[in-house]
Design an enzyme around this catalytic site. Structure first.
Site, PDB file in Angstrom:
ATOM      1  N   LYS A  29       0.837  -1.238  -0.049  1.00 31.68           N
ATOM      2  CA  LYS A  29       0.060  -0.069  -0.053  1.00 31.68           C
ATOM      3  C   LYS A  29       1.108   1.388  -0.070  1.00 31.68           C
ATOM      4  CE  LYS A  29      -4.004  -2.452   2.479  1.00 31.68           C
ATOM      5  NZ  LYS A  29      -4.698  -2.528   3.526  1.00 31.68           N
ATOM      6  N   TYR A  69     -11.971  -2.627  -3.510  1.00 31.88           N
ATOM      7  CA  TYR A  69     -12.675  -2.798  -2.126  1.00 31.88           C
ATOM      8  C   TYR A  69     -14.315  -2.491  -2.154  1.00 31.88           C
ATOM      9  CZ  TYR A  69      -8.413  -2.578   0.378  1.00 31.88           C
ATOM     10  OH  TYR A  69      -6.891  -2.842   0.734  1.00 31.88           O
ATOM     11  N   PHE A  77     -15.664   3.389   7.162  1.00 33.51           N
ATOM     12  CA  PHE A  77     -14.071   3.703   6.754  1.00 33.51           C
ATOM     13  C   PHE A  77     -14.113   3.643   5.216  1.00 33.51           C
ATOM     14  CE2 PHE A  77     -14.367  -0.898   7.829  1.00 33.51           C
ATOM     15  CZ  PHE A  77     -13.596  -1.403   6.851  1.00 33.51           C
ATOM     16  N   ARG A 105      -1.783 -14.791   3.894  1.00 32.98           N
ATOM     17  CA  ARG A 105      -2.673 -14.033   4.872  1.00 32.98           C
ATOM     18  C   ARG A 105      -1.714 -14.075   6.466  1.00 32.98           C
ATOM     19  NH1 ARG A 105      -6.866 -10.598   4.078  1.00 32.98           N
ATOM     20  NH2 ARG A 105      -7.932 -11.268   6.004  1.00 32.98           N
ATOM     21  N   THR A 111      -5.660  -8.170  10.469  1.00 35.69           N
ATOM     22  CA  THR A 111      -5.831  -6.721   9.628  1.00 35.69           C
ATOM     23  C   THR A 111      -5.348  -5.652  10.418  1.00 35.69           C
ATOM     24  OG1 THR A 111      -7.858  -7.831   8.642  1.00 35.69           O
ATOM     25  CG2 THR A 111      -7.826  -5.399   8.533  1.00 35.69           C
ATOM     26  N   ARG A 122       2.770  -7.283   9.095  1.00 35.25           N
ATOM     27  CA  ARG A 122       1.823  -5.923   9.733  1.00 35.25           C
ATOM     28  C   ARG A 122       2.233  -5.804  11.352  1.00 35.25           C
ATOM     29  NH1 ARG A 122      -4.024  -7.798   7.338  1.00 35.25           N
ATOM     30  NH2 ARG A 122      -4.140  -6.218   5.516  1.00 35.25           N
ATOM     31  N   ASN A 132      -1.887  -0.146   7.276  1.00 36.72           N
ATOM     32  CA  ASN A 132      -1.321  -1.492   7.707  1.00 36.72           C
ATOM     33  C   ASN A 132      -0.355  -2.092   6.638  1.00 36.72           C
ATOM     34  OD1 ASN A 132      -3.448  -2.256   5.854  1.00 36.72           O
ATOM     35  ND2 ASN A 132      -4.688  -3.372   7.368  1.00 36.72           N
ATOM     36  N   HIS A 135      -1.791  -5.515   1.196  1.00 34.97           N
ATOM     37  CA  HIS A 135      -3.028  -6.055   1.119  1.00 34.97           C
ATOM     38  C   HIS A 135      -2.793  -7.477   0.557  1.00 34.97           C
ATOM     39  CE1 HIS A 135      -6.834  -7.376  -0.583  1.00 34.97           C
ATOM     40  NE2 HIS A 135      -6.287  -7.878  -1.672  1.00 34.97           N
ATOM     41  N   GLU A 146      -9.395 -10.522  -7.966  1.00 33.65           N
ATOM     42  CA  GLU A 146      -8.296  -9.365  -7.737  1.00 33.65           C
ATOM     43  C   GLU A 146      -7.219  -9.611  -8.746  1.00 33.65           C
ATOM     44  OE1 GLU A 146      -9.327  -9.078  -2.936  1.00 33.65           O
ATOM     45  OE2 GLU A 146      -7.332  -9.826  -3.499  1.00 33.65           O
TER      46      GLU A 146
HETATM   47  P1  DAT Z   1      -7.587  -7.144   5.113  1.00 34.73           P
HETATM   48  O1  DAT Z   1      -7.068  -5.981   4.599  1.00 34.73           O
HETATM   49  O2  DAT Z   1      -6.841  -7.911   6.222  1.00 34.73           O
HETATM   50  O3  DAT Z   1      -8.462  -8.206   4.009  1.00 34.73           O
HETATM   51  P2  DAT Z   1     -10.504  -6.293   5.265  1.00 34.73           P
HETATM   52  O4  DAT Z   1     -10.658  -6.613   4.003  1.00 34.73           O
HETATM   53  O5  DAT Z   1     -11.486  -6.443   6.286  1.00 34.73           O
HETATM   54  O6  DAT Z   1      -8.983  -6.658   5.676  1.00 34.73           O
HETATM   55  O7  DAT Z   1     -10.383  -4.667   5.060  1.00 34.73           O
HETATM   56  C1  DAT Z   1      -9.657  -4.007   4.230  1.00 34.73           C
HETATM   57  C2  DAT Z   1      -8.626  -2.956   4.569  1.00 34.73           C
HETATM   58  O8  DAT Z   1      -9.848  -1.961   4.953  1.00 34.73           O
HETATM   59  C3  DAT Z   1      -7.982  -3.096   5.816  1.00 34.73           C
HETATM   60  O9  DAT Z   1      -6.509  -3.555   5.092  1.00 34.73           O
HETATM   61  C4  DAT Z   1      -7.759  -1.723   6.444  1.00 34.73           C
HETATM   62  C5  DAT Z   1      -9.106  -1.064   5.993  1.00 34.73           C
HETATM   63  N1  DAT Z   1     -10.043  -1.461   7.321  1.00 34.73           N
HETATM   64  C6  DAT Z   1     -10.573  -2.336   7.791  1.00 34.73           C
HETATM   65  N2  DAT Z   1     -11.284  -2.425   8.732  1.00 34.73           N
HETATM   66  C7  DAT Z   1     -11.373  -1.150   9.291  1.00 34.73           C
HETATM   67  C8  DAT Z   1     -11.300  -0.506  10.416  1.00 34.73           C
HETATM   68  N3  DAT Z   1     -12.515  -0.664  11.334  1.00 34.73           N
HETATM   69  N4  DAT Z   1     -11.222   0.934  10.153  1.00 34.73           N
HETATM   70  C9  DAT Z   1     -10.514   1.494   9.361  1.00 34.73           C
HETATM   71  N5  DAT Z   1      -9.938   0.746   8.373  1.00 34.73           N
HETATM   72  C10 DAT Z   1     -10.391  -0.539   8.214  1.00 34.73           C
HETATM   73 MG    MG Z   2      -9.582  -8.123   2.747  1.00 29.24          MG
END
Ligand code: DAT
Ligand code: MG
Length: 170
Positions: A29, A69, A77, A105, A111, A122, A132, A135, A146
């Site tokens: 990222k 996303y 968020f 993962r 996350t 992370r 973080n 991805h 993706e």
């Molecule tokens: P991951 O990236 O572990 O697959 P995710 O798909 O649930 O997690 O979310 C995508 C991204 O969105 C994550 O890397 C960071 C952001 N994110 C997730 N939950 C969040 C939250 N509660 N507040 C802020 N950003 C968040």
């Molecule tokens: Mg995800």
């Protein structure tokens, strides 16, 4: 009898090689790029034994990030997430190997970095969920989606590293 044994061995071989061709989509990222962590992150996957099959350096459009996303579009968020991901260049990649989606993962860590285990990317290199640094696809199915979203099929390179026989048993 001999033929049956040969066929059984061949089928085992093809199963394991098919599994070893599983692919995941990883993306460093904008914070990972800005903080100079690109080499360090790639190194972990290289050293593990996974195979890099596609990579580019680009500034992703808002439109592409919204598609990437899309599943999170209703979350509060989401606008901040898209803004952050669009705030600088990213490094999208495709990595290949046995169980690479799940293991990838685990290597990323949870996350939210406050819950990511030490030793994970992370966990070692980030502090907050909104920064973080990397991805990783969460399933084989989302990896396929993706990869197709970020890469043209011609950009994904099929190749056989000379080290493969030392990474896999067969
Ligand atoms: P991951 O990236 O572990 O697959 P995710 O798909 O649930 O997690 O979310 C995508 C991204 O969105 C994550 O890397 C960071 C952001 N994110 C997730 N939950 C969040 C939250 N509660 N507040 C802020 N950003 C968040
Ligand atoms: Mg995800």
């Amino acid at each position: 009898m001999v033929i049956a044994t040969v066929l059984a061995i061949l089928s085992l071989f093809s199963k394991s090689m098919a599994a070893a061709r599983e692919r995941t989509f990883l993306m460093i990222k904008p914070d990972g790029v800005q903080r100079g962590l690109v080499g360090k992150i790639i190194k972990r996957f290289e050293q593990k034994g996974f195979k890099l099959v596609a990579m580019k350096f680009m500034w992703a459009s808002e439109d592409l990030l919204k598609k990437h996303y899309a599943d999170l579009s209703a979350r509060p968020f989401f606008p901040g997430l898209v803004k952050y991901m669009n705030s600088g260049p990213v490094v999208p990649m495709v990595w290949e190997g046995l169980n690479v989606v799940k293991t990838g993962r685990v290597m990323l860590g949870a996350t939210d970095p406050k819950d990511s285990a030490p030793g994970s990317i992370r966990g070692d290199l980030s502090i907050q969920v909104g920064r973080n640094i990397i991805h990783g696809s969460d399933s084989v199915e989302s990896a396929q989606k993706e990869i197709a979203l970020w890469f043209d099929s011609k950009e994904v390179v099929a190749w056989k590293p000379d080290t493969e026989a030392w990474v896999y048993e067969d």
